[in-house]
Design a protein around this motif. Structure first.
Motif, short mmCIF file in Angstrom:
data_model
loop_
_atom_site.label_atom_id
_atom_site.label_comp_id
_atom_site.label_asym_id
_atom_site.label_seq_id
_atom_site.Cartn_x
_atom_site.Cartn_y
_atom_site.Cartn_z
N SER A 104 11.62 -1.33 -3.22
CA SER A 104 13.38 -0.49 -3.19
C SER A 104 13.31 0.56 -2.57
N LEU A 105 12.28 1.51 -3.23
CA LEU A 105 11.97 2.83 -2.72
C LEU A 105 11.99 2.70 -1.27
N LEU A 106 11.01 2.21 -0.70
CA LEU A 106 10.61 1.67 0.62
C LEU A 106 12.03 1.40 1.13
N GLU A 107 12.31 0.57 1.27
CA GLU A 107 13.38 0.09 1.37
C GLU A 107 14.72 1.02 1.96
N MET A 117 11.88 -2.46 7.87
CA MET A 117 11.03 -1.97 6.86
C MET A 117 9.57 -3.30 7.08
N PRO A 118 8.69 -2.16 7.36
CA PRO A 118 7.43 -1.87 6.79
C PRO A 118 7.29 -3.46 6.17
N ARG A 119 5.61 -4.11 6.02
CA ARG A 119 5.37 -4.43 5.16
C ARG A 119 4.26 -3.71 3.68
N VAL A 142 3.01 0.04 5.75
CA VAL A 142 2.13 1.23 4.08
C VAL A 142 1.72 0.38 3.31
N THR A 143 0.35 1.29 2.50
CA THR A 143 -0.35 1.07 1.44
C THR A 143 -0.66 2.08 1.03
N VAL A 160 5.96 10.52 -0.56
CA VAL A 160 4.80 10.01 -0.44
C VAL A 160 5.05 8.55 0.76
N LEU A 161 6.12 7.94 0.42
CA LEU A 161 6.20 6.71 1.16
C LEU A 161 7.28 7.28 2.27
#
Length: 359
Positions: A104-107, A117-119, A142-143, A160-161
């Motif tokens: 959710s943070l990344l989205e 949206m990346p993997r 994003v790893t 960081v994301l």
């Protein structure tokens, strides 16, 4: 940093990076020349200028083959770089169901800037680090490491994301993965060149003795040509590293600035960097992948060959240009904690109670 200034830096950096990538590719031909010169020196003890002329002629002939080999290598990496990077880094993909809070943070960051949206992937290690990778939109990933999830609070992890998304938005990942691929090609041709030179002294002396038995003293240029070939090959390999370092260093400042632009929270980025400092090395990670990470602690002598600016310098830049505070980590400990994941992500570290839309 003002928006105009930030985007001007990004455009300038992109142009400079394309030129550096061109220089990196040129080094492939330099190594082919070094191998050719060594081969000519081992074949006959002719005058040095004659050996150089022959090596240049061989280079012209070999350029199409070397180009095809390099392009084939790049094509394979273009198609399979994501799986290759995942295999060598030990990362595994995670879905929304496995990591709802992180997802959710990344989205939300992607939605705020209209980004695809990346993997999302996780590496099971206590080290604190993250990186973005991919050459095209369907490969972007994003790893993050488990240690990062356990140590950072919500705001710091979001920063960081955002840092990694900035690398994707600025096309840094494409350039860095391309540089990594071409560096692999250079290593391949470098290995061939050095194999030519492995038994060079023995062969050269044997060639010289054969010439003497035939009453022909030769041109005496073989030894010089071999030395030149070694020097050229070594310089090419060193320049390959220097170009990759030049590609990495300036991008981290821009990605830090981009993270602040996305989150509007410079203190979160500062807090994340201070927690990451000294805890970012992933022992099993190849150096080529570490160069793409938020922090790469692996350095050469006197930091000349460090791929990233120091954490202190990056924090100083955020304080001076983005309005951050050096005491940010103290305040950030009171920021919102990241909600716990489900059973697929063990509840460790400073995770707060489940709450809000991540529950």
């Amino acid at each position: 940093m003002a928006a105009f200034g930030l985007y001007s830096h990004i455009r300038t950096n992109r142009i400079r990076s394309i030129l550096l990538i061109g220089g990196l590719f040129f080094l492939v031909y330099v190594l082919v020349f070094a191998g050719s010169l060594a081969g000519e020196a081992l074949a006959e003890d002719a005058p040095f200028d004659v050996l150089v002329s022959r090596a240049l002629a061989n280079l012209v002939t070999a350029i199409p083959v070397a180009t095809l080999v390099a392009l084939a290598w790049i094509a394979i990496a273009y198609l399979f770089n994501r799986s290759i990077i995942g295999a060598v880094s030990g990362a595994r993909d995670v879905s929304r169901q496995e990591a709802p809070a992180l997802y959710s943070l990344l989205e939300n960051l992607c939605i705020s800037r209209g980004l695809t949206m990346p993997r999302l992937a996780i590496i099971e290690t206590d080290a604190l680090n993250a990186f973005a990778s991919g050459l095209r939109e369907d490969q972007y990933t994003v790893t993050v490491t488990r240690g990062l999830l356990n140590a950072l609070n919500r705001d710091e992890l979001e920063a960081v994301l955002a840092h990694e998304l900035t690398h994707i938005r600025n096309k840094d990942v494409q350039l860095m993965v391309t540089a990594m691929i071409i560096a692999g090609v250079i290593s391949f041709f470098g290995e061939i060149a050095f194999r030519w030179l492995r038994f060079a002294p023995l062969r050269a002396s044997g060639s010289s003795r054969a010439s003497n038995r035939n009453g022909n003293s030769g041109g005496g240029g073989a030894a010089i040509a071999l030395i030149v070939a070694v020097v050229v090959a070594v310089v090419a390999m060193v320049l390959s590293g220097v170009i990759r370092f030049a590609l990495s260093r300036s991008r981290e400042y821009l990605a830090d600035a981009g993270a602040v632009e996305l989150t509007k929270n410079p203190d979160a980025m500062i807090g994340a960097l201070m927690k990451i400092s000294g805890r970012s090395d992933v022992p099993a990670m190849p150096s080529s992948i570490m160069e793409m990470c938020v922090d790469n602690p692996r350095q050469g002598f006197q930091s000349l060959f460090s791929t990233h600016p120091s954490i202190d310098n990056r924090i100083d830049a955020l304080v001076r240009h983005a309005g951050g505070s050096p005491s940010a980590p103290v305040r950030q400990e009171e920021a919102r904690p990241l909600p716990p994941q489900d059973d697929a992500l063990p509840r460790q570290g400073p995770w707060g109670p489940r709450r809000g839309p991540w529950g």
